[in-house]
Design an enzyme around this catalytic site. Structure first.
Site, PDB file in Angstrom:
ATOM      1  N   SER A 110       0.803  -1.227   0.000  1.00  0.00           N
ATOM      2  CA  SER A 110       0.000   0.000   0.000  1.00  0.00           C
ATOM      3  C   SER A 110       0.839   1.282   0.000  1.00  0.00           C
ATOM      4  CB  SER A 110      -0.965  -0.005   1.197  1.00  0.00           C
ATOM      5  OG  SER A 110      -1.911  -1.026   1.026  1.00  0.00           O
ATOM      6  N   THR A 170      -5.808  -3.863   7.224  1.00  0.00           N
ATOM      7  CA  THR A 170      -5.769  -5.203   6.666  1.00  0.00           C
ATOM      8  C   THR A 170      -5.889  -6.196   7.820  1.00  0.00           C
ATOM      9  OG1 THR A 170      -4.535  -6.629   5.168  1.00  0.00           O
ATOM     10  CG2 THR A 170      -3.205  -5.214   6.568  1.00  0.00           C
ATOM     11  N   LYS A 218     -10.060  -5.607   9.933  1.00  0.00           N
ATOM     12  CA  LYS A 218     -11.202  -5.083   9.172  1.00  0.00           C
ATOM     13  C   LYS A 218     -12.540  -5.298   9.860  1.00  0.00           C
ATOM     14  CE  LYS A 218      -9.135  -5.657   4.650  1.00  0.00           C
ATOM     15  NZ  LYS A 218      -9.280  -6.206   3.307  1.00  0.00           N
ATOM     16  N   ASN A 252     -12.007  -1.090   5.619  1.00  0.00           N
ATOM     17  CA  ASN A 252     -10.598  -1.066   5.190  1.00  0.00           C
ATOM     18  C   ASN A 252     -10.070   0.350   5.011  1.00  0.00           C
ATOM     19  OD1 ASN A 252     -11.718  -0.238   2.745  1.00  0.00           O
ATOM     20  ND2 ASN A 252     -10.290  -1.451   1.527  1.00  0.00           N
ATOM     21  N   ASP A 270     -13.100  -2.543  -0.584  1.00  0.00           N
ATOM     22  CA  ASP A 270     -12.722  -3.849  -1.164  1.00  0.00           C
ATOM     23  C   ASP A 270     -13.710  -4.291  -2.242  1.00  0.00           C
ATOM     24  OD1 ASP A 270     -10.385  -4.313   0.208  1.00  0.00           O
ATOM     25  OD2 ASP A 270     -11.352  -5.402   1.842  1.00  0.00           O
ATOM     26  N   GLY A 324     -15.224 -19.084   1.038  1.00  0.00           N
ATOM     27  CA  GLY A 324     -14.763 -18.275   2.169  1.00  0.00           C
ATOM     28  C   GLY A 324     -15.875 -17.375   2.665  1.00  0.00           C
ATOM     29  N   ALA A 325     -15.795 -16.993   3.923  1.00  0.00           N
ATOM     30  CA  ALA A 325     -16.851 -16.153   4.502  1.00  0.00           C
ATOM     31  C   ALA A 325     -16.268 -15.136   5.470  1.00  0.00           C
ATOM     32  CB  ALA A 325     -17.892 -17.030   5.203  1.00  0.00           C
ATOM     33  N   GLY A 326     -15.014 -14.737   5.238  1.00  0.00           N
ATOM     34  CA  GLY A 326     -14.371 -13.725   6.079  1.00  0.00           C
ATOM     35  C   GLY A 326     -14.699 -12.316   5.580  1.00  0.00           C
ATOM     36  N   GLY A 333      -5.647 -11.412  -7.480  1.00  0.00           N
ATOM     37  CA  GLY A 333      -6.246 -10.219  -6.871  1.00  0.00           C
ATOM     38  C   GLY A 333      -5.391  -8.967  -6.913  1.00  0.00           C
TER      39      GLY A 333
HETATM   40  P1  NDP Z   1     -10.416 -13.719   6.946  1.00  0.00           P
HETATM   41  O1  NDP Z   1      -9.401 -14.193   7.933  1.00  0.00           O
HETATM   42  O2  NDP Z   1     -11.457 -12.763   7.383  1.00  0.00           O
HETATM   43  O3  NDP Z   1     -11.181 -15.020   6.342  1.00  0.00           O
HETATM   44  C1  NDP Z   1     -10.440 -16.142   5.977  1.00  0.00           C
HETATM   45  C2  NDP Z   1     -11.362 -17.147   5.270  1.00  0.00           C
HETATM   46  O4  NDP Z   1     -10.541 -18.195   4.764  1.00  0.00           O
HETATM   47  C3  NDP Z   1     -12.399 -17.818   6.173  1.00  0.00           C
HETATM   48  O5  NDP Z   1     -13.582 -18.014   5.451  1.00  0.00           O
HETATM   49  C4  NDP Z   1     -11.731 -19.164   6.525  1.00  0.00           C
HETATM   50  O6  NDP Z   1     -12.655 -20.191   6.793  1.00  0.00           O
HETATM   51  C5  NDP Z   1     -11.043 -19.463   5.210  1.00  0.00           C
HETATM   52  N1  NDP Z   1      -9.918 -20.384   5.300  1.00  0.00           N
HETATM   53  C6  NDP Z   1      -8.711 -20.151   5.873  1.00  0.00           C
HETATM   54  N2  NDP Z   1      -7.904 -21.231   5.704  1.00  0.00           N
HETATM   55  C7  NDP Z   1      -8.627 -22.152   5.021  1.00  0.00           C
HETATM   56  C8  NDP Z   1      -8.334 -23.463   4.538  1.00  0.00           C
HETATM   57  N3  NDP Z   1      -7.158 -24.044   4.740  1.00  0.00           N
HETATM   58  N4  NDP Z   1      -9.292 -24.111   3.851  1.00  0.00           N
HETATM   59  C9  NDP Z   1     -10.492 -23.535   3.631  1.00  0.00           C
HETATM   60  N5  NDP Z   1     -10.834 -22.291   4.073  1.00  0.00           N
HETATM   61  C10 NDP Z   1      -9.898 -21.610   4.752  1.00  0.00           C
HETATM   62  O7  NDP Z   1      -9.585 -13.144   5.706  1.00  0.00           O
HETATM   63  P2  NDP Z   1     -10.028 -12.005   4.655  1.00  0.00           P
HETATM   64  O8  NDP Z   1     -11.430 -12.247   4.266  1.00  0.00           O
HETATM   65  O9  NDP Z   1      -9.672 -10.667   5.146  1.00  0.00           O
HETATM   66  O10 NDP Z   1      -9.028 -12.303   3.422  1.00  0.00           O
HETATM   67  C11 NDP Z   1      -9.231 -13.438   2.593  1.00  0.00           C
HETATM   68  C12 NDP Z   1      -8.234 -13.392   1.428  1.00  0.00           C
HETATM   69  O11 NDP Z   1      -8.506 -12.289   0.584  1.00  0.00           O
HETATM   70  C13 NDP Z   1      -6.770 -13.271   1.864  1.00  0.00           C
HETATM   71  O12 NDP Z   1      -6.000 -14.108   1.022  1.00  0.00           O
HETATM   72  C14 NDP Z   1      -6.446 -11.824   1.575  1.00  0.00           C
HETATM   73  O13 NDP Z   1      -5.074 -11.642   1.296  1.00  0.00           O
HETATM   74  C15 NDP Z   1      -7.308 -11.562   0.356  1.00  0.00           C
HETATM   75  N6  NDP Z   1      -7.660 -10.142   0.171  1.00  0.00           N
HETATM   76  C16 NDP Z   1      -7.270  -9.492  -0.972  1.00  0.00           C
HETATM   77  C17 NDP Z   1      -7.589  -8.169  -1.173  1.00  0.00           C
HETATM   78  C18 NDP Z   1      -7.131  -7.484  -2.429  1.00  0.00           C
HETATM   79  O14 NDP Z   1      -7.230  -6.245  -2.487  1.00  0.00           O
HETATM   80  N7  NDP Z   1      -6.662  -8.197  -3.428  1.00  0.00           N
HETATM   81  C19 NDP Z   1      -8.378  -7.405  -0.200  1.00  0.00           C
HETATM   82  C20 NDP Z   1      -8.781  -8.185   0.935  1.00  0.00           C
HETATM   83  C21 NDP Z   1      -8.419  -9.496   1.116  1.00  0.00           C
HETATM   84  P3  NDP Z   1     -13.281 -20.409   8.272  1.00  0.00           P
HETATM   85  O15 NDP Z   1     -14.325 -19.354   8.458  1.00  0.00           O
HETATM   86  O16 NDP Z   1     -13.877 -21.780   8.182  1.00  0.00           O
HETATM   87  O17 NDP Z   1     -12.151 -20.308   9.247  1.00  0.00           O
END
Ligand code: NDP
Length: 280
Positions: free
Chosen positions: A20, A65, A69, A90, A105, A130-132, A243
């Site tokens: 960034s 980040t 967030k 963010n 985002d 994913g659901a983060g 991404g």
């Molecule tokens: P979070 O920590 O909020 O969420 C992580 C997610 O990944 C959860 O749903 C988790 O599942 C899942 N997960 C983690 N490990 C595994 C695994 N081994 N197998 C299956 N599911 C898994 O992270 P963010 O949402 O903030 O970020 C997610 C991704 O997006 C990252 O790689 C980040 O770098 C990228 N990103 C990119 C951006 C860009 O501008 N290009 C902006 C924001 C994010 P569970 O809920 O079951 O634990």
């Protein structure tokens, strides 16, 4: 007379890898704006204190980040409707009343998909893995983009159900775990919004969700995007996109909030792409 640069920062833990500062410096050069944008290491426990120190020292804006967030709203006096809906912040902007929280985002993702990669999202069948925080921001904008169907699959199904209930109260999206993907038809757009790639892993997905026209998109870039995008090649997807473009577009949207000008993203993206390399 010397001008004092405006102070900006990106907060997170880990933070040393963040691009960034380079992206915002490049945008600022386009307009001759003098900024000081630095990385500040902060986790859930010390974020409030670090932000307060930054604000007291004249900090005007910040990006957030991992892992901040989803907890940043407690530091804000006001949260934008789109950030509230995404449950993820963010971008922070200093005002007389305190910090304003926003989320760029989602618009960064759509700008990358639709403008850089020329995808038409209308009527698309989309699957988000994913659901983060990033998945939430992506789901919110995709639902608004007139897609035909949204499925959100997560390891922890309760988190996917919560996401769908909160982001899509009209109930058009479907939450499931990975097992339930067996037997589902292939999708037009498959988005990996998990952080699995950062530890070299690929979520355990059936290849039947990938068809000849499926576009596979990983929100991460560089080494973290390789496992999923390699899996998508093996599964015979039509295109694989990382991404990096989203990263630049979400930064541009933050920059526009702070400086009221829209930077050109193509040259910054091209320079970063030359550093990061293409997915191979
Ligand atoms: P979070 O920590 O909020 O969420 C992580 C997610 O990944 C959860 O749903 C988790 O599942 C899942 N997960 C983690 N490990 C595994 C695994 N081994 N197998 C299956 N599911 C898994 O992270 P963010 O949402 O903030 O970020 C997610 C991704 O997006 C990252 O790689 C980040 O770098 C990228 N990103 C990119 C951006 C860009 O501008 N290009 C902006 C924001 C994010 P569970 O809920 O079951 O634990």
């Amino acid at each position: 007379m010397t001008r004092t640069p405006s102070h900006f920062a990106v907060f997170g833990r880990p933070i040393a890898h963040s691009r960034s500062p380079h992206i915002h410096a490049a945008f600022a050069r386009q307009f001759g704006i003098d900024i000081d944008y630095r990385r500040i290491e902060a986790g859930r426990d010390d974020f409030a204190k670090q932000l307060s120190v930054f604000g007291d020292a004249g900090g005007r804006g910040a990006n957030l980040t991992l892992p901040l967030k989803e907890i940043a709203s407690s530091a804000c006096s006001l949260v934008s409707p789109r950030a509230r809906r995404a449950g993820s912040i963010n971008t922070l902007t200093r005002s007389d009343d305190g910090w304003l929280g926003d989320s760029t985002d989602g618009i960064g993702l759509v700008a990358d998909l639709c403008q850089r990669h020329q995808l038409d999202l209308r009527d698309a069948r989309v699957l988000i893995i994913g659901a983060g925080g990033a998945a939430r921001a992506a789901a919110a904008v995709l639902i608004d983009a007139e897609i035909a169907e949204l499925v959100v699959a997560n390891r922890d199904i309760a988190r996917a159900q919560k996401l769908c209930a909160e982001i899509d109260p009209r109930g058009r999206s479907i939450a499931c775990d990975f097992d339930a993907l067996h037997g589902r038809d292939s999708v037009d757009l498959l988005i990996n919004a998990t952080s699995a790639g950062h530890s070299g892993q690929v979520p355990g997905l059936p290849t039947t969700i990938v068809g000849k026209t499926t576009i596979a998109y990983d929100l991460s870039y560089g080494a973290a995007a390789q496992p999923f995008l390699s899996w998508a090649v093996t599964a015979d997807s039509a295109r694989q996109i990382d991404g990096l473009g989203m990263l630049v577009e979400q930064a541009a949207a933050s920059f526009a909030i702070w400086h009221a000008v829209q930077p050109a993203t193509a040259p910054v993206y091209d320079a970063l792409r030359a550093e990061v390399g293409f997915f191979a």
